[in-house]
Scaffold this active site. Structure first.
Site, PDB file in Angstrom:
ATOM      1  N   LYS A  50      -1.098   6.050 -23.430  1.00  0.00           N
ATOM      2  CA  LYS A  50      -0.506   6.774 -24.746  1.00  0.00           C
ATOM      3  C   LYS A  50       1.138   6.448 -25.496  1.00  0.00           C
ATOM      4  O   LYS A  50       1.197   5.699 -25.040  1.00  0.00           O
ATOM      5  CB  LYS A  50      -1.038   8.513 -25.472  1.00  0.00           C
ATOM      6  CG  LYS A  50      -1.979   8.787 -25.179  1.00  0.00           C
ATOM      7  CD  LYS A  50      -3.134   9.036 -24.575  1.00  0.00           C
ATOM      8  CE  LYS A  50      -3.670  10.001 -24.653  1.00  0.00           C
ATOM      9  NZ  LYS A  50      -4.739   9.925 -23.840  1.00  0.00           N
ATOM     10  N   HIS A  69     -20.689  13.622 -26.574  1.00  0.00           N
ATOM     11  CA  HIS A  69     -19.602  13.102 -27.457  1.00  0.00           C
ATOM     12  C   HIS A  69     -19.837  11.506 -26.972  1.00  0.00           C
ATOM     13  O   HIS A  69     -20.110  10.609 -27.802  1.00  0.00           O
ATOM     14  CB  HIS A  69     -18.963  13.341 -28.353  1.00  0.00           C
ATOM     15  CG  HIS A  69     -17.301  13.470 -27.210  1.00  0.00           C
ATOM     16  ND1 HIS A  69     -17.259  14.173 -26.349  1.00  0.00           N
ATOM     17  CD2 HIS A  69     -16.217  12.432 -27.301  1.00  0.00           C
ATOM     18  CE1 HIS A  69     -15.851  14.043 -25.292  1.00  0.00           C
ATOM     19  NE2 HIS A  69     -15.874  13.420 -26.388  1.00  0.00           N
ATOM     20  N   ASP A  93       0.676  19.072 -20.933  1.00  0.00           N
ATOM     21  CA  ASP A  93       0.225  18.409 -21.189  1.00  0.00           C
ATOM     22  C   ASP A  93       0.978  17.262 -21.462  1.00  0.00           C
ATOM     23  O   ASP A  93       0.738  17.068 -23.468  1.00  0.00           O
ATOM     24  CB  ASP A  93      -1.081  18.558 -21.545  1.00  0.00           C
ATOM     25  CG  ASP A  93      -1.753  17.548 -21.735  1.00  0.00           C
ATOM     26  OD1 ASP A  93      -1.387  16.231 -22.119  1.00  0.00           O
ATOM     27  OD2 ASP A  93      -3.753  16.932 -21.742  1.00  0.00           O
ATOM     28  N   ALA A 129       0.529  14.287 -22.869  1.00  0.00           N
ATOM     29  CA  ALA A 129       0.523  12.203 -23.772  1.00  0.00           C
ATOM     30  C   ALA A 129       1.295  12.498 -24.296  1.00  0.00           C
ATOM     31  O   ALA A 129       2.333  10.517 -24.209  1.00  0.00           O
ATOM     32  CB  ALA A 129      -1.136  12.321 -24.076  1.00  0.00           C
ATOM     33  N   TYR A 184       1.553  -1.068  -0.152  1.00  0.00           N
ATOM     34  CA  TYR A 184       0.317  -0.031   0.056  1.00  0.00           C
ATOM     35  C   TYR A 184       0.767   1.534   0.108  1.00  0.00           C
ATOM     36  O   TYR A 184       0.103   1.792  -0.863  1.00  0.00           O
ATOM     37  CB  TYR A 184      -0.752   0.477   1.213  1.00  0.00           C
ATOM     38  CG  TYR A 184      -2.308   1.136   1.117  1.00  0.00           C
ATOM     39  CD1 TYR A 184      -3.104   0.797   0.508  1.00  0.00           C
ATOM     40  CD2 TYR A 184      -2.105   2.255   1.511  1.00  0.00           C
ATOM     41  CE1 TYR A 184      -4.116   1.698   0.287  1.00  0.00           C
ATOM     42  CE2 TYR A 184      -2.819   3.239   1.652  1.00  0.00           C
ATOM     43  CZ  TYR A 184      -3.826   3.271   0.740  1.00  0.00           C
ATOM     44  OH  TYR A 184      -4.734   4.371   0.632  1.00  0.00           O
ATOM     45  N   PHE A 190      -6.627  19.490 -24.646  1.00  0.00           N
ATOM     46  CA  PHE A 190      -8.217  18.618 -24.816  1.00  0.00           C
ATOM     47  C   PHE A 190      -9.438  18.366 -24.737  1.00  0.00           C
ATOM     48  O   PHE A 190      -9.093  19.895 -23.065  1.00  0.00           O
ATOM     49  CB  PHE A 190      -7.113  17.344 -24.581  1.00  0.00           C
ATOM     50  CG  PHE A 190      -7.542  16.103 -24.761  1.00  0.00           C
ATOM     51  CD1 PHE A 190      -8.018  15.212 -26.403  1.00  0.00           C
ATOM     52  CD2 PHE A 190      -8.338  14.935 -23.705  1.00  0.00           C
ATOM     53  CE1 PHE A 190      -8.546  14.510 -26.556  1.00  0.00           C
ATOM     54  CE2 PHE A 190      -8.939  13.477 -24.374  1.00  0.00           C
ATOM     55  CZ  PHE A 190      -9.249  13.710 -25.319  1.00  0.00           C
ATOM     56  N   ASP A 191     -10.590  17.799 -24.557  1.00  0.00           N
ATOM     57  CA  ASP A 191     -10.916  17.964 -24.101  1.00  0.00           C
ATOM     58  C   ASP A 191     -11.710  17.434 -22.890  1.00  0.00           C
ATOM     59  O   ASP A 191     -12.043  18.635 -22.202  1.00  0.00           O
ATOM     60  CB  ASP A 191     -12.688  17.097 -24.964  1.00  0.00           C
ATOM     61  CG  ASP A 191     -12.186  15.523 -24.905  1.00  0.00           C
ATOM     62  OD1 ASP A 191     -11.242  15.248 -24.956  1.00  0.00           O
ATOM     63  OD2 ASP A 191     -13.676  14.892 -25.097  1.00  0.00           O
TER      64      ASP A 191
HETATM   65  N1  F0G Z   1      -4.461  15.304 -22.702  1.00  0.00           N
HETATM   66  C1  F0G Z   1      -4.696  14.742 -24.154  1.00  0.00           C
HETATM   67  C2  F0G Z   1      -3.667  15.249 -25.459  1.00  0.00           C
HETATM   68  C3  F0G Z   1      -5.409  13.255 -24.782  1.00  0.00           C
HETATM   69  O1  F0G Z   1      -5.054  13.118 -25.693  1.00  0.00           O
HETATM   70  C4  F0G Z   1      -5.799  12.961 -23.546  1.00  0.00           C
HETATM   71  C5  F0G Z   1      -6.609  11.941 -23.673  1.00  0.00           C
HETATM   72  C6  F0G Z   1      -5.919  13.390 -21.812  1.00  0.00           C
HETATM   73  C7  F0G Z   1      -5.036  15.051 -21.806  1.00  0.00           C
HETATM   74  C8  F0G Z   1      -6.974  12.156 -21.098  1.00  0.00           C
HETATM   75  O2  F0G Z   1      -6.391  11.282 -20.326  1.00  0.00           O
HETATM   76  O3  F0G Z   1      -7.001   9.903 -21.293  1.00  0.00           O
HETATM   77  O4  F0G Z   1      -6.065   9.817 -19.737  1.00  0.00           O
HETATM   78  O5  F0G Z   1      -7.528  10.865 -19.274  1.00  0.00           O
HETATM   79  N2  F0G Z   1      -6.912  11.346 -25.007  1.00  0.00           N
HETATM   80  C9  F0G Z   1      -7.466  10.186 -25.183  1.00  0.00           C
HETATM   81  C10 F0G Z   1      -8.169   9.877 -26.975  1.00  0.00           C
HETATM   82  C11 F0G Z   1      -9.253   9.395 -24.750  1.00  0.00           C
HETATM   83  O6  F0G Z   1      -8.790   9.385 -27.786  1.00  0.00           O
HETATM   84  O7  F0G Z   1      -7.410  11.048 -27.609  1.00  0.00           O
HETATM   85  P1  F0G Z   1      -6.371   9.967 -19.736  1.00  0.00           P
END
Ligand code: F0G
Length: 457
Positions: free
Chosen positions: A257, A449, A214, A216, A72, A124-125
């Site tokens: 990613k 979406h 960010d 990813a 833990y 990102f969304d």
């Molecule tokens: N930032 C970027 C640039 C992303 O593309 C994503 C996720 C996230 C943050 C959030 O990360 O999914 O681990 O919580 N993108 C995926 C996509 C879902 O399909 O582009 P997460």
């Protein structure tokens, strides 16, 4: 004769996939309300809905899983991961989280307050969602050229420095940090140049603001810097990553990613203040500080994934495959966001379905058509995803309307790329007959979406 290019790995384990008939797909997509997120995976032949958490782990990653320490507190797996992150990024403090949006949630709980403005390049969304849910504004400062899909630019994900400086002047006290997304997913998996990140840093210093990356797809971004930016040809990916992160105060990471794991994420920073401020939220939302929502075995696998995917050969195999698909689409004259991005091809839907009005969501319509054609599941990165303006509640039609074909890492072969290209060509060939799109029957107030119910017109 020069030897042709081939993958830097061989395949040790396979997963069967199944084709379906058009009649089956017609039934399934109707039952899914014309929303591909509502399909079952076995109703899909080639799945390009995302490159997130869908990659294949290596034998070294699977081996690392077995050595996971599930304690833990103080698990050795955490320290493995932390050391790897420190080595690759230079950031001292690490907070693990279960995925990228969780990293955003934890850090933004500390950093983002009502009325704030957070400038960046195509948030990102989920990033936008976490900002807007806190009654703050995500201000897009991406270069305008990113919207012209046919323009070939090496770094189309860049921040517009003039827009950023205007924002810093106009909203100065309301800006808690600047965010730069590498690579710029929403603009088409397009990279950000080292020069642009240096320019952002210089402005941030001038206005005394911190910078968050960010990250990813930071490794894919580093690959593009190495292969496209003057002065980086002879640097290793790991050297470029260190130079990249030296320009930021911290990062949020979706490890699904470029970490090539199925689940995971983290925050890393050099600011003790951010670490101290955010860590309580990690305990509250994610878990104790040495696991933060991840299993020990998953942290181990992530440490290996980060190390492997910051090597040139692995990245070259990946990005060459995306480029191969792009080249096949070029043969058929199918318009997409040029040049090909790091993780996906983004088809310019309004240029294909010229008869479908924007109010009927061309990219979503094309997504459905491609699924019907061959069971290939892409996803819309366009007007549906753009949601409504939080104040006026109008649909946001100002951006670009794309069908994203995200390529999972180390999963499909170039034969699959050929199937995708020909399926899309078949839809492209009958584009003049597609005159109507879809209508929203039901939508959620935010991030619609994923759950939207649509009707075919
Ligand atoms: N930032 C970027 C640039 C992303 O593309 C994503 C996720 C996230 C943050 C959030 O990360 O999914 O681990 O919580 N993108 C995926 C996509 C879902 O399909 O582009 P997460």
């Amino acid at each position: 004769m020069e030897l042709p290019f081939a993958e830097s790995w061989k395949i040790k384990m396979v997963e069967p996939i199944r084709k379906s008939t058009r009649e089956e797909r017609e039934q399934w997509i109707k039952e899914a309300y014309y929303n591909v997120f509502q399909l079952k995976s076995e109703q899909v032949y080639i799945d390009l809905i995302t490159d997130s958490g869908t990659g294949s782990m290596s034998d070294r990653q699977w081996a690392a899983l077995m050595l996971g320490d599930e304690s833990y507190a103080g698990a050795s797996s955490f320290f493995n991961l932390k050391e790897t992150i420190q080595k690759i990024t230079g950031f001292e403090y690490v907070i693990p989280t279960h995925q990228g949006r969780a990293a955003e949630n934890v850090l933004f709980s500390y950093l983002v307050k009502e009325g704030n403005v957070i400038p960046g390049n195509s948030h990102f969304d989920t990033t936008k969602g976490h900002i807007e849910a806190r009654k703050a504004v995500a201000l897009d400062c991406t270069i305008d050229d990113a919207k012209n899909t046919q323009l070939e630019l090496p770094f189309k994900g860049n921040v517009d420095i003039k827009k950023l400086e205007d924002a810093l002047q106009k909203y100065s006290d309301r800006i808690p940090f600047i965010i730069v997304t590498i690579t710029n997913n929403t603009a088409g998996g397009q990279p950000v140049s080292m020069q642009n990140m240096k320019d952002v840093r210089a402005l941030a210093n001038k206005y005394n603001k911190p910078v968050l990356f960010d990250s990813a797809r930071f490794a894919e971004n580093a690959y593009f810097i190495k292969t496209r930016e003057e002065g980086y040809q002879n640097k290793t990916i790991k050297e470029i990553c260190l130079e990249t992160f030296a320009l930021a105060d911290g990062m949020t990471m979706s490890a699904k990613k470029d970490g090539i794991v199925n689940m995971g994420g983290f925050i890393a920073t050099r600011k003790e203040e951010w670490f101290e401020g955010a860590k309580g939220y990690c305990v509250q939302y994610e878990g104790y500080l040495t696991y933060g929502g991840m299993n020990g075995r998953d942290m181990n696998a992530l440490a290996v994934g980060l190390d492997e995917n910051t090597e040139f050969d692995n990245l070259e195999t990946r990005i060459q495959q995306v480029a191969y698909l792009a080249q096949r689409l070029d043969e058929f004259g199918i318009p997409y966001q040029r040049p090909a991005g790091g993780h996906a091809i983004f088809v310019d839907a309004p240029k294909v379905l010229t008869h479908v009005p924007k109010e009927e969501f061309p990219a979503q319509t094309l997504t459905v058509e491609l699924y019907l054609e061959a069971g290939i599941r892409g996803c819309e990165i366009g007007y549906l995803l753009a949601d409504r303006d939080p104040i006026t509640r109008e649909n946001r039609f100002g951006g670009i309307d794309l069908l994203r074909l995200a390529i999972p890492r180390r999963v499909y072969t170039n034969n699959h790329m050929d199937v995708i290209a020909v399926a899309l060509k078949n839809v492209f060939d009958r584009r003049e007959t597609i005159t109507r799109g879809v209508r929203i029957a039901w939508e959620a107030p935010i991030m619609r979406h994923f759950t939207v119910k649509l009707e075919k017109l």
